[in-house]
Design a protein around this motif. Structure first.
Motif, PDB file in Angstrom:
ATOM      1  N   GLU A 216      -5.359 -16.623  -4.810  1.00  0.00           N
ATOM      2  CA  GLU A 216      -5.954 -17.603  -3.902  1.00  0.00           C
ATOM      3  C   GLU A 216      -7.450 -17.368  -3.713  1.00  0.00           C
ATOM      4  N   GLY A 217      -8.120 -17.067  -4.817  1.00  0.00           N
ATOM      5  CA  GLY A 217      -9.563 -16.924  -4.812  1.00  0.00           C
ATOM      6  C   GLY A 217     -10.092 -15.579  -4.373  1.00  0.00           C
ATOM      7  N   LYS A 218      -9.212 -14.683  -3.946  1.00  0.00           N
ATOM      8  CA  LYS A 218      -9.638 -13.358  -3.491  1.00  0.00           C
ATOM      9  C   LYS A 218      -9.177 -12.282  -4.461  1.00  0.00           C
ATOM     10  N   LEU A 219      -9.957 -11.215  -4.538  1.00  0.00           N
ATOM     11  CA  LEU A 219      -9.621 -10.095  -5.398  1.00  0.00           C
ATOM     12  C   LEU A 219      -8.972  -8.983  -4.583  1.00  0.00           C
ATOM     13  N   TYR A 220      -7.947  -8.390  -5.163  1.00  0.00           N
ATOM     14  CA  TYR A 220      -7.270  -7.254  -4.556  1.00  0.00           C
ATOM     15  C   TYR A 220      -7.417  -6.053  -5.487  1.00  0.00           C
ATOM     16  N   GLY A 235      -3.437   2.912  -2.156  1.00  0.00           N
ATOM     17  CA  GLY A 235      -3.923   2.025  -1.108  1.00  0.00           C
ATOM     18  C   GLY A 235      -4.330   0.678  -1.679  1.00  0.00           C
ATOM     19  N   CYS A 236      -4.885  -0.185  -0.841  1.00  0.00           N
ATOM     20  CA  CYS A 236      -5.279  -1.519  -1.292  1.00  0.00           C
ATOM     21  C   CYS A 236      -6.484  -2.003  -0.496  1.00  0.00           C
ATOM     22  N   ALA A 237      -7.396  -2.691  -1.194  1.00  0.00           N
ATOM     23  CA  ALA A 237      -8.585  -3.270  -0.572  1.00  0.00           C
ATOM     24  C   ALA A 237      -8.735  -4.702  -1.060  1.00  0.00           C
ATOM     25  N   ILE A 238      -9.553  -5.497  -0.361  1.00  0.00           N
ATOM     26  CA  ILE A 238      -9.724  -6.913  -0.666  1.00  0.00           C
ATOM     27  C   ILE A 238     -11.204  -7.264  -0.718  1.00  0.00           C
ATOM     28  N   ILE A 243     -17.643  -7.268  -5.203  1.00  0.00           N
ATOM     29  CA  ILE A 243     -18.624  -6.203  -4.989  1.00  0.00           C
ATOM     30  C   ILE A 243     -18.406  -5.522  -3.640  1.00  0.00           C
ATOM     31  N   ARG A 244     -18.229  -6.328  -2.604  1.00  0.00           N
ATOM     32  CA  ARG A 244     -18.037  -5.793  -1.249  1.00  0.00           C
ATOM     33  C   ARG A 244     -16.540  -5.765  -0.948  1.00  0.00           C
ATOM     34  N   TRP A 245     -16.054  -4.570  -0.586  1.00  0.00           N
ATOM     35  CA  TRP A 245     -14.620  -4.358  -0.426  1.00  0.00           C
ATOM     36  C   TRP A 245     -14.273  -3.875   0.975  1.00  0.00           C
ATOM     37  N   GLU A 246     -13.117  -4.328   1.443  1.00  0.00           N
ATOM     38  CA  GLU A 246     -12.601  -3.927   2.757  1.00  0.00           C
ATOM     39  C   GLU A 246     -11.158  -3.453   2.596  1.00  0.00           C
ATOM     40  N   ARG A 247     -10.843  -2.304   3.120  1.00  0.00           N
ATOM     41  CA  ARG A 247      -9.477  -1.798   3.047  1.00  0.00           C
ATOM     42  C   ARG A 247      -8.542  -2.672   3.875  1.00  0.00           C
ATOM     43  N   LEU A 248      -7.334  -2.845   3.351  1.00  0.00           N
ATOM     44  CA  LEU A 248      -6.319  -3.592   4.084  1.00  0.00           C
ATOM     45  C   LEU A 248      -5.471  -2.704   4.971  1.00  0.00           C
ATOM     46  N   GLY A 306      -1.322 -13.428   2.650  1.00  0.00           N
ATOM     47  CA  GLY A 306      -2.394 -12.758   1.941  1.00  0.00           C
ATOM     48  C   GLY A 306      -2.342 -11.249   1.955  1.00  0.00           C
ATOM     49  N   MET A 307      -1.295 -10.677   2.536  1.00  0.00           N
ATOM     50  CA  MET A 307      -1.166  -9.219   2.623  1.00  0.00           C
ATOM     51  C   MET A 307      -0.043  -8.743   1.708  1.00  0.00           C
ATOM     52  N   PRO A 308      -0.322  -7.769   0.846  1.00  0.00           N
ATOM     53  CA  PRO A 308       0.737  -7.236  -0.019  1.00  0.00           C
ATOM     54  C   PRO A 308       1.629  -6.257   0.727  1.00  0.00           C
TER      55      PRO A 308
END
Length: 312
Positions: A216-220, A235-238, A243-248, A306-308
Motif C-alpha cells: 500500500e505504498g509503504k516500505l517495510y 524486528g520491523c520498521a516502516i 530513507i527515513r525509517w521508524e520502528r513499529l 498496516g501492522m504485521p
C-alpha cells in the motif's frame, strides 16, 4: 545427483518447514532468500565453509514452500569471490532471477555482487562485480546482507555496514535505475549516514539483514537485531521514502525460541516472501547450539491495519 534434505517440527499442531544443507554431513544453512519462478519456488542460502574453507551459496527448489530439495550451488568464479560468497538476496525482474550477494573473508572490503539467471539455477555474474560498497566517514566501507525492493521506479538496495571502528553493524541504502544492468556504475548511495542503527536493548550492537516488502505504498523492513546467538531476533520498521525509517515495535516481532526449542539460540536473518496468492512468509535462520548447526524455517505474516504480526 539431487539430494532431498528437509525436516519438520510441529507448533500448535501445524507442520512447519525446517531445512538444512547436509552436503558436508553437518546440518547448516543460513541467510535465506526465496522467489517463485517458472512454476516453482527457489531457495537461495549460505552454506557453511566445511568443504574447502570457503562460504558458498546453495540452491534448493520446492513446489509447496515446505519440502525443499537441494539442486546445486552458485559457483565461485570471479576474483572477488576467491575467499567465498554468501548472504544472497533474490528478486524476479523482467522474467529473470536477480541475485544480490556478498563477498566474504575480506572484512572491511567485503562488498555486494550481482548475477542473473534464466532458469533459477545457472547464474551469469555481473562483469563489474563487486557492484557496490559504501563511502563516507560514517562507515568502514563494508557492504553485506543485501536485499532489494522496487520503489519509485528505482531498485533500492539495502545493505549492512559497520561504523569506522568496525564495532556497530547498521543499515544503509543505494539505488539504481530500474531497467539498468545493475553494474557498478548504476548505483547511487542514497544516504549520507546510517538509515537504521541499533538503539533498543535487544538489538545489542547490530542491525543487519534487511528483508524488504512494499505494501500500500509503504516500505517495510524486517531486520535482524543483535549479533548471531546473542540472541539475534527479528524486528520491523516502516518508511514512506525508503530513507527515513521508524520502528513499529519496541520488542522483537519474532523472538528466539524458548529453552529446549530448535531455535533457542536465535531467530535471525529474515527474508520476506510474498507468494502468488499475496500471502506473506517470513523466512529466517535458527539453531539451539550457539551456531554449531543452522536451520532455515518460516512463519506466516498477517497484516492488520498496516501492522504485521506472526500468525499462530
Amino acid at each position: 545427483m539431487r539430494e532431498k534434505r528437509f525436516a519438520f517440527y510441529k507448533r500448535m499442531g501445524e507442520i512447519i518447514m525446517k531445512f538444512a544443507d547436509m552436503t558436508a554431513g553437518i546440518p547448516y544453512a543460513k541467510d535465506p532468500a526465496v522467489v517463485f519462478y517458472k512454476g516453482k519456488y527457489f531457495l537461495y542460502y549460505s552454506r557453511g565453509p566445511f568443504i574447502d574453507g570457503r562460504w558458498g551459496i546453495g540452491v534448493a527448489e520446492s513446489t509447496d514452500l515446505d519440502n525443499w530439495t537441494k539442486i546445486g550451488e552458485v559457483p565461485l568464479e570471479q576474483p572477488c569471490e576467491g575467499k567465498g560468497i554468501c548472504a544472497p538476496g533474490a528478486i524476479v525482474l523482467e522474467g529473470r532471477v536477480h541475485l544480490f550477494y556478498q563477498t566474504y573473508g575480506n572484512f572491511p572490503k567485503d562488498a555486494i555482487c550481482h548475477a542473473v539467471s534464466e532458469d533459477g539455477l545457472i547464474f551469469t555474474k555481473n562483469e563489474t562485480n563487486p557492484i557496490f560498497a559504501p563511502t563516507g566517514a560514517w562507515n568502514n566501507g563494508r557492504a553485506i546482507d543485501a536485499d532489494v525492493v522496487v520503489h519509485d521506479e528505482k531498485l533500492f538496495l539495502y545493505f549492512a555496514t559497520r561504523d569506522p571502528k568496525g564495532e556497530i553493524q547498521m543499515q544503509g541504502v543505494a539505488t539504481a535505475p530500474l531497467h539498468s544492468d545493475y553494474g557498478g556504475s548504476t548505483w547511487t548511495q542514497a544516504c549520507t549516514d546510517t538509515i537504521l542503527k541499533p538503539e533498543l536493548a535487544w538489538e545489542g550492537a547490530c542491525i543487519e539483514a534487511a528483508a524488504m516488502c512494499k505494501r500500500e505504498g509503504k516500505l517495510y523492513m524486517f531486520y535482524a537485531g543483535a549479533y548471531n546467538n546473542a540472541p539475534q531476533q527479528i524486528g520491523c520498521a516502516i518508511s514512506e521514502d525508503g530513507i527515513r525509517w521508524e520502528r513499529l515495535f519496541e520488542e522483537p516481532l519474532l523472538p528466539n525460541g524458548e529453552p529446549g526449542s530448535w531455535n533457542s539460540s536465535e531467530s535471525g536473518h529474515p527474508f520476506l516472501f510474498v507468494d502468488q496468492d499475496e500471502r506473506t512468509y517470513l523466512f529466517y535462520q535458527g539453531n539451539n547450539d550457539m551456531g554449531k548447526t543452522w536451520y532455515l524455517s518460516k512463519v506466516e505474516i498477517g497484516w492488520r491495519e498496516g501492522m504485521p504480526f506472526v500468525m499462530e
